[in-house]
Design a protein around this motif. Structure first.
Motif, PDB file in Angstrom:
ATOM      1  N   CYS A  65       0.807  -1.218   0.000  1.00 29.88           N
ATOM      2  CA  CYS A  65       0.000   0.000   0.000  1.00 29.88           C
ATOM      3  C   CYS A  65       0.841   1.269   0.000  1.00 29.88           C
ATOM      4  O   CYS A  65       0.276   2.367  -0.104  1.00 29.88           O
ATOM      5  CB  CYS A  65      -0.929  -0.006   1.206  1.00 29.88           C
ATOM      6  N   ILE A  66       2.164   1.181   0.143  1.00 31.71           N
ATOM      7  CA  ILE A  66       2.983   2.393   0.103  1.00 31.71           C
ATOM      8  C   ILE A  66       3.193   2.879  -1.330  1.00 31.71           C
ATOM      9  O   ILE A  66       3.629   4.017  -1.540  1.00 31.71           O
ATOM     10  CB  ILE A  66       4.354   2.166   0.769  1.00 31.71           C
ATOM     11  N   PHE A  67       2.844   2.058  -2.294  1.00 30.38           N
ATOM     12  CA  PHE A  67       3.019   2.423  -3.706  1.00 30.38           C
ATOM     13  C   PHE A  67       1.737   3.063  -4.249  1.00 30.38           C
ATOM     14  O   PHE A  67       0.641   2.819  -3.733  1.00 30.38           O
ATOM     15  CB  PHE A  67       3.393   1.192  -4.521  1.00 30.38           C
ATOM     16  N   PRO A  68       1.836   3.908  -5.269  1.00 29.19           N
ATOM     17  CA  PRO A  68       3.021   4.191  -6.084  1.00 29.19           C
ATOM     18  C   PRO A  68       3.957   5.225  -5.437  1.00 29.19           C
ATOM     19  O   PRO A  68       3.534   6.027  -4.603  1.00 29.19           O
ATOM     20  CB  PRO A  68       2.421   4.768  -7.368  1.00 29.19           C
ATOM     21  N   ILE A  69       5.205   5.187  -5.852  1.00 31.99           N
ATOM     22  CA  ILE A  69       6.202   6.176  -5.457  1.00 31.99           C
ATOM     23  C   ILE A  69       6.512   7.029  -6.680  1.00 31.99           C
ATOM     24  O   ILE A  69       6.850   6.510  -7.746  1.00 31.99           O
ATOM     25  CB  ILE A  69       7.485   5.500  -4.930  1.00 31.99           C
ATOM     26  N   LYS A  70       6.345   8.341  -6.496  1.00 35.28           N
ATOM     27  CA  LYS A  70       6.570   9.272  -7.596  1.00 35.28           C
ATOM     28  C   LYS A  70       7.742  10.192  -7.260  1.00 35.28           C
ATOM     29  O   LYS A  70       7.865  10.658  -6.123  1.00 35.28           O
ATOM     30  CB  LYS A  70       5.318  10.100  -7.872  1.00 35.28           C
ATOM     31  N   ILE A  71       8.562  10.449  -8.242  1.00 35.07           N
ATOM     32  CA  ILE A  71       9.694  11.356  -8.107  1.00 35.07           C
ATOM     33  C   ILE A  71       9.557  12.437  -9.172  1.00 35.07           C
ATOM     34  O   ILE A  71       9.534  12.125 -10.371  1.00 35.07           O
ATOM     35  CB  ILE A  71      11.036  10.612  -8.254  1.00 35.07           C
ATOM     36  N   THR A  75       5.965   8.550 -12.077  1.00 35.33           N
ATOM     37  CA  THR A  75       5.846   7.311 -11.306  1.00 35.33           C
ATOM     38  C   THR A  75       7.110   6.486 -11.441  1.00 35.33           C
ATOM     39  O   THR A  75       7.459   6.026 -12.531  1.00 35.33           O
ATOM     40  CB  THR A  75       4.632   6.498 -11.770  1.00 35.33           C
ATOM     41  N   ALA A  76       7.807   6.294 -10.325  1.00 40.74           N
ATOM     42  CA  ALA A  76       9.016   5.475 -10.307  1.00 40.74           C
ATOM     43  C   ALA A  76       8.687   4.010 -10.045  1.00 40.74           C
ATOM     44  O   ALA A  76       9.237   3.112 -10.674  1.00 40.74           O
ATOM     45  CB  ALA A  76       9.988   5.999  -9.255  1.00 40.74           C
ATOM     46  N   ILE A  77       7.788   3.765  -9.065  1.00 34.10           N
ATOM     47  CA  ILE A  77       7.338   2.401  -8.752  1.00 34.10           C
ATOM     48  C   ILE A  77       5.815   2.434  -8.735  1.00 34.10           C
ATOM     49  O   ILE A  77       5.219   3.110  -7.892  1.00 34.10           O
ATOM     50  CB  ILE A  77       7.882   1.920  -7.402  1.00 34.10           C
ATOM     51  N   PRO A  78       5.152   1.748  -9.647  1.00 34.61           N
ATOM     52  CA  PRO A  78       3.682   1.790  -9.704  1.00 34.61           C
ATOM     53  C   PRO A  78       3.052   0.987  -8.574  1.00 34.61           C
ATOM     54  O   PRO A  78       3.696   0.154  -7.930  1.00 34.61           O
ATOM     55  CB  PRO A  78       3.364   1.193 -11.078  1.00 34.61           C
ATOM     56  N   GLY A  79       1.780   1.226  -8.340  1.00 34.12           N
ATOM     57  CA  GLY A  79       1.021   0.479  -7.351  1.00 34.12           C
ATOM     58  C   GLY A  79      -0.305   0.028  -7.924  1.00 34.12           C
ATOM     59  O   GLY A  79      -0.671   0.381  -9.051  1.00 34.12           O
ATOM     60  N   PRO A 107      10.719  16.901  -5.593  1.00 34.59           N
ATOM     61  CA  PRO A 107       9.433  16.431  -5.043  1.00 34.59           C
ATOM     62  C   PRO A 107       9.307  14.916  -5.126  1.00 34.59           C
ATOM     63  O   PRO A 107       9.555  14.301  -6.161  1.00 34.59           O
ATOM     64  CB  PRO A 107       8.392  17.116  -5.935  1.00 34.59           C
ATOM     65  N   ILE A 108       8.921  14.329  -4.004  1.00 37.50           N
ATOM     66  CA  ILE A 108       8.693  12.884  -3.900  1.00 37.50           C
ATOM     67  C   ILE A 108       7.359  12.674  -3.195  1.00 37.50           C
ATOM     68  O   ILE A 108       7.023  13.386  -2.248  1.00 37.50           O
ATOM     69  CB  ILE A 108       9.827  12.181  -3.126  1.00 37.50           C
ATOM     70  N   SER A 109       6.598  11.695  -3.657  1.00 34.74           N
ATOM     71  CA  SER A 109       5.338  11.344  -2.995  1.00 34.74           C
ATOM     72  C   SER A 109       5.216   9.833  -2.887  1.00 34.74           C
ATOM     73  O   SER A 109       5.631   9.097  -3.784  1.00 34.74           O
ATOM     74  CB  SER A 109       4.141  11.925  -3.762  1.00 34.74           C
ATOM     75  N   PHE A 110       4.651   9.402  -1.756  1.00 35.82           N
ATOM     76  CA  PHE A 110       4.383   7.978  -1.503  1.00 35.82           C
ATOM     77  C   PHE A 110       3.365   7.910  -0.376  1.00 35.82           C
ATOM     78  O   PHE A 110       2.922   8.936   0.160  1.00 35.82           O
ATOM     79  CB  PHE A 110       5.666   7.223  -1.141  1.00 35.82           C
TER      80      PHE A 110
END
Length: 358
Positions: A65-71, A75-79, A107-110
């Protein structure tokens, strides 16, 4: 007066039979008393405080549930869960202590598992700890389903107590300890509703949500249909902050929910706990500002996900308002190994975090 041998034998047999009958009667009474005592003890055991096992953050948190990770908005790692779009595509700048004053970053989001919410029918039972404490109210604050209204217009209301934990899982597991974008604090039981009169009384709760009068009409409640459709197909509509999709109205901010689906009602109570503490400025939302966690008296629903951890671990997270017809099957079994813990729920709260990282 002497008895003849025949009379004596007859006398002994007669009173001997009486003695045997008396012994049988006494034995029957003893067995009857033992059975009654066993039933009383069984009833006392069934009504005793539940017990369970403490939460295991490694096994009972849905790490997917920590994904996706966006940089930088990419989207760096999809969820497998929908995610709101990011508008930050350029390097970010945040204030810093002097003499630097400004700190540049990317900017990073997760999604960060930051909090726990328990919704329990048994007052002072804490599923995260697997322990119960004495209930001084003698069951007065217990939760359950109950019928409300007249016989012709009867409905079902669900009530539960709620407990709120600070749960910085990365710090607990000593992971990412030098990363600026995760919370570094300790585990703490921060709020319990058994001692909060606003949680147990809808009229008293009006003091912290007077705007509920604006939405106590059919037009406002019909607008929640759009939020329900959005929550079941993707993300809830945060502009309709008075709605919780298929879970009903967000008001009043108490433990009473007009819902007969027990699992869905407890999910709604957990969501109300988030909104209530947001209204009281006791929590902040990490998904609004890149540089700080911002208090939100009006919550932003699409920045939260919830995941059931007890009594049954869910394999994924759910947005606020998604119907339990999709995810609630077999999540509250009547019997569970490890203790009498049914009807007491533990929810992991994932908060979307936006951060300006170095």
């Amino acid at each position: 007066m002497k008895l003849s041998r025949l009379e004596k034998n007859s006398h002994d047999r007669r009173f001997g039979f009486r003695s045997v009958d008396l012994m049988k009667t006494r034995r029957y009474h003893i067995l009857l008393f033992a059975a009654a005592l066993a039933l009383c003890l069984a009833g006392h055991t069934a009504m005793a405080a539940p017990s369970g096992t403490p939460m295991n953050p490694v096994k009972e948190v849905c790490w997917n549930c920590i994904f996706p990770i966006k940089i930088g908005g990419i989207t760096a790692i999809p969820g497998d869960m929908p995610d709101p779009p990011d508008a930050e595509f350029v390097p970010c700048i945040c204030p810093a202590p002097p003499p630097v004053f400004f700190r540049p970053g990317i900017p990073i989001s997760f999604w960060e598992p930051r909090r726990l919410v328990e919704t329990v029918k048994d007052p002072y039972y804490f599923p995260a700890l697997g322990a119960s404490f004495a209930n001084p109210s003698n069951g007065f604050f217990g939760g359950a389903n109950s019928r409300v209204g007249s016989q012709q217009h009867a409905g079902v209301s669900t009530f539960a107590q709620a407990h709120y934990y600070i749960f910085p899982v990365w710090a607990i597991l000593e992971l990412l300890v030098d990363y600026v974008c995760v919370e570094h604090s300790g585990f703490d039981l921060a709020y319990i509703t058994e001692i909060d009169p606003l949680w147990n009384n809808d009229m008293l709760a009006f003091m912290i949500n007077p705007e509920a009068l604006l939405f106590a009409n059919p037009v406002s409640q019909l607008s929640c249909i759009a939020d329900s459709v959005a929550a079941n197909s993707g993300l809830p509509l945060s502009a309709l902050f008075w709605c919780m999709g298929s879970w009903g109205s967000a008001y009043p901010l108490t433990g009473h929910v007009n819902e007969d689906a027990y699992i869905q009602a407890n999910a709604a109570i957990a969501a109300r706990m988030i909104y209530k503490l947001s209204r009281e400025l006791l929590v902040c939302d990490a998904g609004i500002n890149l540089c700080a966690c911002v208090p939100t008296p009006i919550w932003v629903k699409h920045n939260y996900r919830i995941q059931m951890a007890k009594p049954v671990r869910d394999s994924t997270c759910q947005p606020i308002g998604r119907s339990s017809l999709i995810w609630g099957s077999m999540k509250n079994p009547p019997f569970r190994a490890g203790g009498n813990v049914n009807d007491n729920f533990l929810w992991v709260i994932f908060n979307r975090r936006k951060c300006c990282a170095l």
